[in-house]
Design an enzyme around this catalytic site. Sequence first.
Site, PDB file in Angstrom:
ATOM      1  N   TYR A 129       4.818   5.683  -2.673  1.00  0.00           N
ATOM      2  CA  TYR A 129       3.873   4.635  -2.305  1.00  0.00           C
ATOM      3  C   TYR A 129       3.297   4.900  -0.923  1.00  0.00           C
ATOM      4  O   TYR A 129       4.026   5.142   0.039  1.00  0.00           O
ATOM      5  CB  TYR A 129       4.548   3.264  -2.331  1.00  0.00           C
ATOM      6  N   GLN A 193       2.322  -4.957  -7.516  1.00  0.00           N
ATOM      7  CA  GLN A 193       1.936  -4.453  -8.839  1.00  0.00           C
ATOM      8  C   GLN A 193       2.085  -2.936  -8.929  1.00  0.00           C
ATOM      9  O   GLN A 193       2.354  -2.396 -10.012  1.00  0.00           O
ATOM     10  CB  GLN A 193       0.510  -4.879  -9.193  1.00  0.00           C
ATOM     11  N   ASN A 218       4.278  -3.430   2.806  1.00  0.00           N
ATOM     12  CA  ASN A 218       4.417  -4.768   3.377  1.00  0.00           C
ATOM     13  C   ASN A 218       5.538  -5.539   2.682  1.00  0.00           C
ATOM     14  O   ASN A 218       6.263  -5.011   1.831  1.00  0.00           O
ATOM     15  CB  ASN A 218       3.083  -5.521   3.308  1.00  0.00           C
ATOM     16  N   THR A 241       8.169  -2.462  11.669  1.00  0.00           N
ATOM     17  CA  THR A 241       8.446  -1.266  12.452  1.00  0.00           C
ATOM     18  C   THR A 241       8.922  -1.647  13.847  1.00  0.00           C
ATOM     19  O   THR A 241       8.632  -2.733  14.352  1.00  0.00           O
ATOM     20  CB  THR A 241       7.200  -0.373  12.519  1.00  0.00           C
ATOM     21  N   HIS A 266       0.863  -1.297  15.213  1.00  0.00           N
ATOM     22  CA  HIS A 266       1.077  -1.218  13.766  1.00  0.00           C
ATOM     23  C   HIS A 266       0.894  -2.569  13.090  1.00  0.00           C
ATOM     24  O   HIS A 266       0.289  -2.669  12.023  1.00  0.00           O
ATOM     25  CB  HIS A 266       2.491  -0.709  13.465  1.00  0.00           C
ATOM     26  N   GLU A 332      14.778   1.748  14.617  1.00  0.00           N
ATOM     27  CA  GLU A 332      14.072   2.710  13.753  1.00  0.00           C
ATOM     28  C   GLU A 332      13.678   3.934  14.574  1.00  0.00           C
ATOM     29  O   GLU A 332      13.931   5.077  14.181  1.00  0.00           O
ATOM     30  CB  GLU A 332      12.835   2.034  13.167  1.00  0.00           C
ATOM     31  N   ASP A 366       5.511  10.601  14.303  1.00  0.00           N
ATOM     32  CA  ASP A 366       4.694   9.966  13.261  1.00  0.00           C
ATOM     33  C   ASP A 366       3.854  10.983  12.505  1.00  0.00           C
ATOM     34  O   ASP A 366       3.499  10.761  11.341  1.00  0.00           O
ATOM     35  CB  ASP A 366       3.770   8.917  13.884  1.00  0.00           C
ATOM     36  N   GLU A 420      48.672   2.173 -12.195  1.00  0.00           N
ATOM     37  CA  GLU A 420      47.481   1.332 -12.249  1.00  0.00           C
ATOM     38  C   GLU A 420      47.406   0.512 -13.539  1.00  0.00           C
ATOM     39  O   GLU A 420      46.408  -0.153 -13.796  1.00  0.00           O
ATOM     40  CB  GLU A 420      46.220   2.196 -12.091  1.00  0.00           C
ATOM     41  N   HIS A 425      45.124   6.285 -20.035  1.00  0.00           N
ATOM     42  CA  HIS A 425      44.662   7.425 -19.245  1.00  0.00           C
ATOM     43  C   HIS A 425      45.706   8.538 -19.282  1.00  0.00           C
ATOM     44  O   HIS A 425      45.389   9.720 -19.458  1.00  0.00           O
ATOM     45  CB  HIS A 425      44.409   7.009 -17.794  1.00  0.00           C
TER      46      HIS A 425
END
Length: 450
Positions: A129, A193, A218, A241, A266, A332, A366, A420, A425
């Site tokens: 994206y 979407q 966003n 950010t 930003h 960040e 960046d 256990e 097993h």
Amino acid sequence: MLSTIDLRGQTPTTATLRRVLPRGAADVDSMIPTVKPVVDDVAARGVEAAMEYSEKFDRIRPASMRVPAEVIDAAEAALEDDVRSALQESIGRVRAFHAAQKPNDKTVEILPGGIVREKWIPVSRVGLYVPGGNAVYPSSVLMNVIPAQEAGVESLVVASPPQADNDGWPHPTILAACKLLGVTEVWAVGGAQAVALLAYGDENESLEPVDMVTGPGNIFVTAAKRLCRSVVGIDAEAGPTEIAILADNAADPVSVAYDLISQAEHDVMAASVLITDDADFAAAVDREVESRYEVTMNADRVREALTGKQSGIVLVDDMNIGVQVADAYAAEHLEIHTENAAADAERITNAGAIFIGRFSPVPLGDYSAGSNHVLPTSGTARHASGLSTHTFLKSVHMIDYNEAALKEVADSVVVLANEERLPAHGEAIRARFETLLGSESNGAEKGNDN
């Protein structure tokens, strides 16, 4: 201009710091009721629903979901020479670093005849994206696509919002960056979407769903990622950010001021935080910020971000406590502007990326440092990493024991299984040897008969 938190005279605990440090916050939970109907609708109706939401939110309905090859080609052909050169330079640097990240398979012989191997396999298909909105982000194309390519992902699609002033297609610079990287599948869709369509696809339109969705966006994109993560993998839930700068009086206040301003442009929710042990230096930086931010194109946005509760100056007694504060904040982006910047950087354990010294500012990362700019936000750098080649790889353990090796460890497996209270097993182990013993016994009896 920046508010101040004075921690001098204190040795604050991590619990205290988590309460008092400035932090941007995105209330993703509050967006779920708004975003869930969008995700559900796109899951049910595919492209048609996504197109309707594009028309509603982006004020444009693209002619098709898949951007035609000729549109991508035309965007690349129209790219200005200086932008083309800059993108190619950045592509080379980012590719060099991410190619070096790919791990090698490991084989360990635990005991004779008992082999365990770790095999790295790329995710089959990924959706990347690239946001629109306040700015144009061809750099995000690079930061998503290149690590996926270097991991060996065979099928990828870039999704980016349609633009009303670009005939309903994503921004031409984004399309041009895709072309430069050899990306042929681009969808003109953004927001929640886009995430939903990537997750569920649409067989009627020959749009295959992906196995993982990555990339910043966003709060609506973040909420959609949260809703879809039971269907596809995601890289992270990106918050606003942020930059933290750890500085002493050896730093240049003008450089520090510009770095705080650059992050603030930003988004109005962006966080810019200065951590310093020198009140005079802090005041000098604040003066430089106030005198310089208005010359930027995004001055209103910068002012709102810098005066928000998420930004500020933190005063401490010394750099030891400064490092502690920086680690608790887990930025960040963390810049180190101290007399011993390299040594102080080594003491940091929590940060998405660390920028060392005056000549390694965040804008370098960046675009063209070679590192990735898709990084953990909101303090998640305490436990999470940024986007990398590793993001698109999955580790599979391959176990190959022969009969002798299994016999060697069989008793231990049976004991632990019984402890256990999972006796089946252990029986699964014992059954193999009982069968073998039974075969050997039958063979001996047949031999005696002969």
